[in-house]
Design a protein around this motif. Structure first.
Motif, PDB file in Angstrom:
ATOM      1  N   ASN A 272       0.946  -1.495  -0.005  1.00  0.00           N
ATOM      2  CA  ASN A 272      -0.002  -0.175  -0.039  1.00  0.00           C
ATOM      3  C   ASN A 272       0.926   1.381   0.279  1.00  0.00           C
ATOM      4  OD1 ASN A 272      -2.834  -1.577   0.368  1.00  0.00           O
ATOM      5  ND2 ASN A 272      -1.821  -2.127   2.343  1.00  0.00           N
ATOM      6  N   SER A 273       2.085   1.283  -0.350  1.00  0.00           N
ATOM      7  CA  SER A 273       3.005   2.179  -0.366  1.00  0.00           C
ATOM      8  C   SER A 273       4.146   2.491  -1.314  1.00  0.00           C
ATOM      9  CB  SER A 273       3.654   2.282   1.102  1.00  0.00           C
ATOM     10  OG  SER A 273       4.448   1.140   1.142  1.00  0.00           O
ATOM     11  N   VAL A 274       4.535   3.583  -1.783  1.00  0.00           N
ATOM     12  CA  VAL A 274       5.658   3.607  -2.614  1.00  0.00           C
ATOM     13  C   VAL A 274       6.887   4.477  -1.580  1.00  0.00           C
ATOM     14  CG1 VAL A 274       6.707   4.771  -4.700  1.00  0.00           C
ATOM     15  CG2 VAL A 274       4.294   3.804  -4.666  1.00  0.00           C
ATOM     16  N   ILE A 275       7.938   3.414  -1.477  1.00  0.00           N
ATOM     17  CA  ILE A 275       8.858   3.849  -0.638  1.00  0.00           C
ATOM     18  C   ILE A 275      10.075   4.775  -1.078  1.00  0.00           C
ATOM     19  CG2 ILE A 275      10.472   3.039   1.114  1.00  0.00           C
ATOM     20  CD1 ILE A 275       8.871   0.614   1.324  1.00  0.00           C
ATOM     21  N   LYS A 276      10.278   5.965  -0.499  1.00  0.00           N
ATOM     22  CA  LYS A 276      11.177   6.901  -0.814  1.00  0.00           C
ATOM     23  C   LYS A 276      12.638   6.377  -0.752  1.00  0.00           C
ATOM     24  CE  LYS A 276      12.820  11.746  -0.583  1.00  0.00           C
ATOM     25  NZ  LYS A 276      12.836  12.942   0.237  1.00  0.00           N
ATOM     26  N   THR A 277      13.521   6.561  -1.708  1.00  0.00           N
ATOM     27  CA  THR A 277      14.899   6.021  -1.740  1.00  0.00           C
ATOM     28  C   THR A 277      15.999   7.197  -1.661  1.00  0.00           C
ATOM     29  OG1 THR A 277      15.110   5.566  -4.021  1.00  0.00           O
ATOM     30  CG2 THR A 277      14.533   3.889  -2.704  1.00  0.00           C
ATOM     31  N   THR A 278      17.010   6.944  -1.166  1.00  0.00           N
ATOM     32  CA  THR A 278      18.279   7.980  -1.406  1.00  0.00           C
ATOM     33  C   THR A 278      19.356   7.119  -1.775  1.00  0.00           C
ATOM     34  OG1 THR A 278      17.339   9.255   0.390  1.00  0.00           O
ATOM     35  CG2 THR A 278      19.669   9.703  -0.052  1.00  0.00           C
TER      36      THR A 278
ATOM     37  N   THR B 108      19.553   3.717   0.585  1.00  0.00           N
ATOM     38  CA  THR B 108      18.840   3.957   1.816  1.00  0.00           C
ATOM     39  C   THR B 108      17.467   4.359   1.918  1.00  0.00           C
ATOM     40  OG1 THR B 108      20.942   4.995   2.425  1.00  0.00           O
ATOM     41  CG2 THR B 108      18.900   5.080   3.957  1.00  0.00           C
ATOM     42  N   TYR B 109      16.430   3.410   2.338  1.00  0.00           N
ATOM     43  CA  TYR B 109      15.099   3.579   2.403  1.00  0.00           C
ATOM     44  C   TYR B 109      14.608   3.370   4.100  1.00  0.00           C
ATOM     45  CZ  TYR B 109      14.611  -1.703   2.490  1.00  0.00           C
ATOM     46  OH  TYR B 109      14.724  -3.020   2.558  1.00  0.00           O
ATOM     47  N   ILE B 110      13.396   3.857   4.154  1.00  0.00           N
ATOM     48  CA  ILE B 110      12.604   3.664   5.363  1.00  0.00           C
ATOM     49  C   ILE B 110      11.324   3.059   5.075  1.00  0.00           C
ATOM     50  CG2 ILE B 110      11.683   4.564   7.320  1.00  0.00           C
ATOM     51  CD1 ILE B 110      13.878   6.712   7.323  1.00  0.00           C
ATOM     52  N   PRO B 111      11.200   1.830   5.420  1.00  0.00           N
ATOM     53  CA  PRO B 111       9.694   1.264   5.061  1.00  0.00           C
ATOM     54  C   PRO B 111       8.470   1.776   6.215  1.00  0.00           C
ATOM     55  CG  PRO B 111      11.265  -0.530   6.324  1.00  0.00           C
ATOM     56  CD  PRO B 111      12.013   0.837   5.966  1.00  0.00           C
ATOM     57  N   VAL B 112       7.604   1.899   5.543  1.00  0.00           N
ATOM     58  CA  VAL B 112       6.543   2.639   6.270  1.00  0.00           C
ATOM     59  C   VAL B 112       5.343   1.461   6.435  1.00  0.00           C
ATOM     60  CG1 VAL B 112       6.920   4.765   5.371  1.00  0.00           C
ATOM     61  CG2 VAL B 112       5.388   3.527   4.102  1.00  0.00           C
ATOM     62  N   GLU B 113       5.302   0.290   5.931  1.00  0.00           N
ATOM     63  CA  GLU B 113       4.648  -0.793   6.430  1.00  0.00           C
ATOM     64  C   GLU B 113       5.040  -2.142   6.718  1.00  0.00           C
ATOM     65  OE1 GLU B 113       2.083  -2.032   2.922  1.00  0.00           O
ATOM     66  OE2 GLU B 113       2.889  -0.611   1.908  1.00  0.00           O
TER      67      GLU B 113
ATOM     68  N   ILE C 283       8.113  -6.306   0.638  1.00  0.00           N
ATOM     69  CA  ILE C 283       8.080  -5.013  -0.247  1.00  0.00           C
ATOM     70  C   ILE C 283       8.894  -5.744  -1.555  1.00  0.00           C
ATOM     71  CG2 ILE C 283       8.281  -3.321   1.686  1.00  0.00           C
ATOM     72  CD1 ILE C 283      11.153  -3.197   1.339  1.00  0.00           C
ATOM     73  N   ASN C 284       8.591  -4.943  -2.522  1.00  0.00           N
ATOM     74  CA  ASN C 284       9.373  -5.368  -3.878  1.00  0.00           C
ATOM     75  C   ASN C 284      10.166  -4.274  -3.976  1.00  0.00           C
ATOM     76  OD1 ASN C 284       9.126  -6.939  -6.522  1.00  0.00           O
ATOM     77  ND2 ASN C 284       9.131  -4.829  -7.052  1.00  0.00           N
TER      78      ASN C 284
END
Length: 400
Positions: free
Chosen positions: A346-352, A364-369, A373-374
């Motif tokens: 249910n989310s698109v995760i921002k990456t750095t 780097t990423y921070i999962p929100v659920e 994840i894919n």
């Protein structure tokens, strides 16, 4: 008696020369007219058919009369011209504006009737239909032309010469000692050209001839794939806009000397070349257009191993909910575009993405659920080895 008689077939006048098929822009086109002892006035006319497709440019039509030019000189020129124009427009059922500039000219004592046939927008019949009607009338001796004394004139069967609607090109003929002729012309524009050759006012065998004028300098290759990978279909483009209409030959040679199979999509003037290399190393792209090698070719193309780029690290396999996770991407100093997309249910995760050195990148990423994840990693729009990845996101605080 009886005595054998050998009948030898008379050789017909014909033309030869490489320029009769294709010719590079601004190059001198040379052709030879083989007369084989045939006598008669040799003439050559050349037209660029790629211009002049407009209603304000006429199409020259001519035919020969059985009567000699000397017989017709007794009549006032203007009266004779007007009379023939009226008779032709009536028999061909045309408005008089479509037949213009009619003249009766002398060639080797023969009388040649020639005129400009024009088309008028939205008016039938078209020039092609008019020409067919006129040819049938002449060949069947059914054309009714009379001189000012009302004596019937006779058109010679097979003498109809059809000029194109196009730009006239200067051509020079040089007689040879054996009776042949050498023709020369220099095209200044790309496009299709028509070569009309007549002998004694009659078209020679296979006349008119058509040739394509092209310019290899207008062939533009690229962009080349940023990173060509082994075992994966790659695509490059070749732009032929304003280059002409002649065969395009593309050969890609592998380091071992084997030609790589290719497929070319024929899309107007933009050609898409698809190829799948089976070897790593330097490949050579050779391109030929018409009779010329395209300037700048061969082009060297480096083919790399598709699996040379890899991703590793804890974050590629698992992460903690709302906690920073990381993984590394190894590029082996290759140049290209990296695309990383991470999505949950249910989310698109921002990456750095941070560059550590020329061959190492940190994501780097921070999962929100919580859940699976894919992680999709593409290099130059192609998945790297094992991509997409599936990682599990957990929340230790929710475990009892």
């Amino acid at each position: 008696s009886p005595f054998p008689v050998h009948i030898n077939r008379q050789q017909v006048v014909h033309i030869s020369g490489e320029c009769c098929h294709c010719l590079r822009l601004n190059n001198l086109g040379i052709f030879r007219i083989h007369c084989h002892g045939q006598r008669g006035l040799i003439e050559a006319k050349i037209f660029n058919l790629s211009v002049g497709n407009h209603y304000d440019i006429g199409q020259k039509i001519s035919f020969q009369l059985l009567e000699s030019y000397e017989q017709l000189r007794q009549f006032p020129l203007e009266i004779f011209r007007t009379s023939l124009t009226i008779l032709l427009t009536a028999q061909l059922r045309l408005v008089q504006e479509r037949i213009r500039d009619l003249i009766v000219e002398e060639k080797s004592g023969c009388a040649i009737v020639s005129f400009q046939l024009f088309e008028i927008a939205a008016q039938l019949p078209k020039n092609e239909q008019v020409i067919n009607i006129l040819r049938n009338l002449i060949d069947k001796q059914a054309i009714n032309l009379i001189d000012p004394n009302r004596r019937i004139l006779h058109a010679i069967c097979g003498s109809l010469v059809i000029g194109p609607k196009g730009e006239s090109i200067d051509v020079k003929l040089f007689s040879q000692a054996n009776g042949d002729y050498i023709g020369e012309f220099t095209p200044k524009k790309i496009g299709q050209y028509r070569i009309d050759v007549t002998c004694a006012n009659i078209p020679i065998q296979d006349s008119p001839f058509f040739t394509e004028v092209y310019d290899p300098l207008q062939v533009h290759i690229g962009p080349l794939p940023k990173n060509i990978l082994i075992g994966i279909e790659n695509t490059l483009e070749i732009n032929l806009d304003n280059a002409g209409n002649v065969p395009l030959e593309v050969i890609i040679t592998s380091p071992s000397g084997i030609n790589v199979p290719i497929k070319i999509d024929d899309i107007l003037t933009m050609k898409k070349v698809h190829f799948t290399p089976t070897e790593t190393g330097i490949h050579y792209l050779n391109v030929k257009f018409g009779s010329d090698i395209v300037p700048g070719t061969p082009i060297q193309m480096m083919v790399n191993n598709a699996h040379i780029i890899s991703a590793y690290g804890d974050g590629i396999h698992h992460a903690v909910h709302e906690k920073e996770a990381t993984f590394m991407i190894e590029t082996k100093d290759m140049q290209g575009d990296l695309q990383v997309d991470i999505e949950g249910a249910n989310s698109v995760i921002k990456t750095t993405i941070d560059r550590i050195n020329n061959s190492l990148l940190k994501v780097t990423y921070i999962p929100v659920e919580v859940g699976f994840i894919n992680i999709s990693i593409k290099w130059n729009e192609k998945d790297i080895m094992n991509s997409p990845f599936t990682a599990i996101v957990t929340n230790p605080g929710n475990i009892y």
